[in-house]
Enzyme design. Structure first.
Site, PDB file in Angstrom:
ATOM      1  N   HIS A  55       0.829  -1.212   0.000  1.00 27.57           N
ATOM      2  CA  HIS A  55       0.000   0.000   0.000  1.00 27.57           C
ATOM      3  C   HIS A  55       0.865   1.264   0.000  1.00 27.57           C
ATOM      4  O   HIS A  55       0.553   2.262   0.642  1.00 27.57           O
ATOM      5  CB  HIS A  55      -0.946   0.017   1.207  1.00 27.57           C
ATOM      6  N   ASN A 128      -9.955  -3.458   1.671  1.00 30.11           N
ATOM      7  CA  ASN A 128      -9.628  -3.292   0.257  1.00 30.11           C
ATOM      8  C   ASN A 128     -10.891  -2.987  -0.534  1.00 30.11           C
ATOM      9  O   ASN A 128     -11.991  -2.931   0.028  1.00 30.11           O
ATOM     10  CB  ASN A 128      -8.982  -4.568  -0.298  1.00 30.11           C
TER      11      ASN A 128
END
Length: 486
Positions: A55, A128
């Site tokens: 990320h 997510n």
């Protein structure tokens, strides 16, 4: 006195000359006592903190969460106390596998994390834009992420690594099918759903625990980008998602997501035919329908990207009274891994940074460490103690005991169920014909240079999901269908 701001050193002393270093004569060497030069160079060397291992590239914004439906029968958390209650939030969206310089149009899951600054502490949902994940055991997480990064010899992204791992990990089929579908490349961050992905829990005032799945459904509508267009955008505006989110908020076009939960009782979980804590699978919305909770709105851009987005730290271990975790193995692993990543990347006192600091008072016995700037006055650093004014534990906030299946403590094989195919099959059957063809074409493009034995191994999995799925990819790769039918 002039209203102009005075340029100063970090200790606040005015700077007389910020253009010239101190030297021994006009052409002489620089003097080591030029503390201003030393400070500027040393600080510049340290302006970058290590990027997130996953990320790494992301965008964020401030906003609010407003309750629209009473869920007090499931949770006594203060942020759900009454319809209309509003809680400040900070959300960060990201690419999972790419580096900070990656294109926003890469085929990659998107991180979808929200920090709720409640009046009883910070509560984080770290998820997510997909309801499932590639693996179900955290022991495999470093291995999986290595396949998404760069080959240690060539320093190149390598489909060979990805498909080798996926073909040996059939539990990944559901997420792989989503990733290579039309939803594999969202059109920015505003036009995608978000999911807590894991199973979490809520606890009501009577101490009853309910298992939940969190859903954030975009009010802007789903929009995705065709791979050819994504490649064009990557070459012209690799920060397209960042730009889209920032400009929308700047122009007052505040993006919103309607927030829902699915709920499952402990008794239902005990009798559920599938493991309800398996993050590679979803819960049926027919059996466990969505229940509205509230609305999330993003309405304020960060003033400083580094301070507010790069230093933001989300962790599933941030829970508040009335919320809880679950036996989900991947969630259990992330409870440690995320907080530990922040301690390494930002420092042990990362939760004192303004973007991470709770809006409510904090009282504990942690002390010192790098960059510590808050310590309660006249308070001891040990507990238990006999000082009346010192913080004390509050038993009324204890969670009810969590029921877990009885059994032996061992390294149990997480691949014993064998059903890796029914949920990807259901997803494939939901797709329109053009969506199926796009999915097949995307996988062909990714697998075309992968070793033949790995192609065969993976194609057998696709064929078991659905014959059309495996056959379509095999034809595109020029592989005999008979090789994948058994």
């Amino acid at each position: 006195m002039s209203d102009k701001k005075v340029l100063t050193t970090n200790n606040g002393a005015p700077i007389a000359d910020n253009q010239n270093s101190r030297t021994a004569g006009p052409q002489g060497p620089i003097l080591i006592d030029d503390f201003q030069l030393i400070e500027k160079l040393a600080h510049f060397n340290r302006e970058n903190i290590p990027e997130r291992r996953v990320h790494a590239k992301g965008s964020g914004a401030h906003g609010t969460f407003t309750v629209t439906n009473d869920i007090s029968k499931y949770s006594y958390a203060s942020l759900f106390a009454n319809v209309g209650k509003q809680t400040p939030i900070f959300a960060r969206f990201s690419l999972v596998g790419g580096e900070r310089g990656s294109s926003d149009t890469a085929r990659d899951p998107r991180g979808f994390s929200v920090k709720f600054y409640t009046d009883q502490g910070n509560w984080d949902i770290v998820g997510n834009n997909t309801p499932v994940f590639f693996i179900r055991d955290p022991l495999k997480f470093p291995d999986f992420i290595h396949t998404q990064k760069r080959d240690p010899k060539t320093n190149l992204k390598d489909p060979q690594m990805m498909w080798d791992f996926w073909s040996l990990s059939p539990e990944s089929l559901h997420q792989v099918t989503i990733l290579f579908s039309d939803r594999g490349i969202p059109d920015g961050y505003r036009h995608m759903h978000g999911y807590g992905s894991h199973t979490y829990s809520l606890i009501n005032k009577d101490g009853v625990r309910t298992w939940v799945k969190w859903h954030f459904r975009t009010e802007q509508g789903i929009k995705n980008i065709h791979p050819k267009k994504a490649t064009e955008i990557a070459g012209t505006n690799p920060d397209s998602a960042q730009e889209d989110l920032f400009k929308a908020i700047e122009q007052g076009d505040y993006p919103k997501w309607r927030v829902y939960i699915q709920v499952m009782t402990e008794e239902q979980a005990d009798n559920h035919p599938e493991n309800p804590f398996d993050v590679t699978k979803v819960w049926s919305q027919k059996q466990f329908p969505l229940i509205e909770v509230g609305v999330m709105e993003l309405n304020r851009n960060p003033e400083n990207y580094f301070a507010e987005v790069e230093q933001s730290a989300f962790e599933p271990s941030n829970i508040v009274p009335g919320t809880g975790l679950s036996p989900d193995k991947m969630l259990q692993g992330r409870i440690f891994a995320y907080a530990d990543a922040h301690r390494y990347r930002i420092g042990t006192n990362y939760q004192q940074l303004p973007i991470n600091a709770p809006k409510c008072p904090v009282h504990n016995y942690q002390r010192d460490g790098a960059m510590r700037f808050y310590t309660p006055d006249n308070a001891p650093n040990y507990e238990p103690n006999s000082i009346d004014s010192a913080p004390k534990q509050q038993p009324q906030y204890a969670e009810p005991p969590m029921h877990v299946p009885a059994g032996t403590m061992d390294r149990h094989d997480h691949r014993v169920d064998g059903d890796y195919y029914s949920q990807p099959r259901a997803l494939f059957n939901l797709m329109q014909s053009e969506q199926k063809q796009l999915l097949i074409n995307n996988i062909i493009g990714s697998m075309k240079n992968v070793n033949h034995d790995i192609q065969i191994r993976q194609l057998k999995h696709f064929y078991k999901v659905h014959p059309d799925y495996g056959t379509g990819i095999a034809k595109g790769l020029g592989i005999d269908i008979d090789l994948i039918k058994n």
